[in-house]
Motif scaffolding. Structure first.
Motif: not given
Length: 315
Positions: A80-96, A116-121
């Motif tokens: 589950n710790s590999f979701t660190l990648i998705s976490g960084q993708a999430y915040i980057t997408t959210y801000e952009l 928020g919706g785009s970041a989750s996708l």
């Protein structure tokens, strides 16, 4: 700065990106390690039939602790710790996306909802395969009879060196049974769960923060208000999206393929109360997550401010 009731938001262009990502990885890992036991409990509660194994969140916690020890509460954590990648993708997408939408509207609710919706996708496209594997590992131990895949005897051991052996064992079983598509089982249900969850969380977070700023003394630090708004938004979003989260968990663990069929069977067998399974565990896990995430995220953005902006505004 405008009136203090308008809590100023640090935007993407205000950040030093190197600091932002360096601090962000540490923050994300700390949060995931803190709330993982509640995530494991939530998954087991959502998959079990009725109260066949656990009577609730705290009952599950003590039963797992007694039968499997602390390690039992962290089954599948390494994967589950590999979701660190998705976490960084999430915040980057959210801000952009938030920055992009700002070109068309200044409405903070609209910007937060779309971003928020785009970041989750984006994040779920990375997270689902990791979740599929980690959830199978979560269900081992007391919950192994509820899942299609069980660890073979030569990997079912408590020795730390076998952790990745267990992961390879589960990976092989999933691929043998379902092929590559098996790693994206429940993807549609995950999108139906987490896109609305994320799209709801951000607007409510800013809404609650603004409302609290009206009630709070004028000298109250914004970080305290944001730390209170986070769990309120998390509880709201969790309650709204929990029914689909139950369906998602069953699809991924039991190997189902139809969202509607899983939903109908859940209602038939357990009634509408079945849609609330794991809700308390979800709120319990989301509350500290929200507090740590909000305080950590807002502090992270303050620490990551471009040097010339540090003293130029009241953040």
């Amino acid at each position: 700065m405008q009136q203090k009731r308008n809590i100023q938001i640090i935007e993407w262009e205000d950040l030093d990106k190197r600091k932002f990502y360096s601090f962000g990885v540490f923050m994300t890992m700390t949060i995931r390690a803190t709330v993982y036991p509640a995530t494991l409990i939530r998954t087991r509660l959502q998959v079990q039939r009725g109260k066949s194994l656990y009577n609730g969140t705290f009952d599950a916690f003590f039963k797992i602790l007694r039968a499997e020890g602390i390690r039992g509460l962290y089954r599948g954590f390494m994967v589950n710790s590999f979701t660190l990648i998705s976490g960084q993708a999430y915040i980057t997408t959210y801000e952009l996306v938030r920055k992009y939408v700002s070109q068309y509207t200044k409405d903070n609710t609209v910007k937060s909802l779309v971003a928020g919706g785009s970041a989750s996708l984006v994040a779920q496209s990375i997270t689902v395969p990791i979740d599929v594997v980690s959830q199978q590992l979560m269900m081992q131990g007391q919950g192994e009879h509820l899942t299609r895949f069980r660890l073979s005897s030569d990997t079912d051991t408590t020795k730390p060196k076998k952790v990745f052996g267990q992961t390879r064992n589960i990976l092989a079983q999933i691929f043998a049974a379902d092929g590559f598509r098996g790693f994206y089982r429940g993807y549609f249900a995950s999108l139906l769960t987490y896109i609305p969850n994320s799209a709801v969380w951000w607007p409510f977070y800013h809404f609650y923060a603004e409302q609290l700023s009206i009630l709070a003394p004028s000298d109250c630090p914004h970080l305290i208000l944001q730390g209170m708004a986070g769990p309120l938004a998390a509880a709201t979003a969790s309650t709204v999206t929990n029914p689909m989260d139950v369906v998602r968990a069953r699809i991924q663990v039991e190997g189902r393929t139809s969202v509607m069929e899983t939903f109908r069977q859940l209602i038939k067998e357990e009634g509408f109360w079945g849609l609330t399974k794991g809700l308390s565990a979800r709120i319990i896990s989301s509350t500290p997550t929200a507090i740590v995430m909000v305080v950590g995220y807002e502090a992270l953005k303050k620490l990551s401010l471009r040097p010339e902006l540090v003293d130029s505004r009241h953040w």
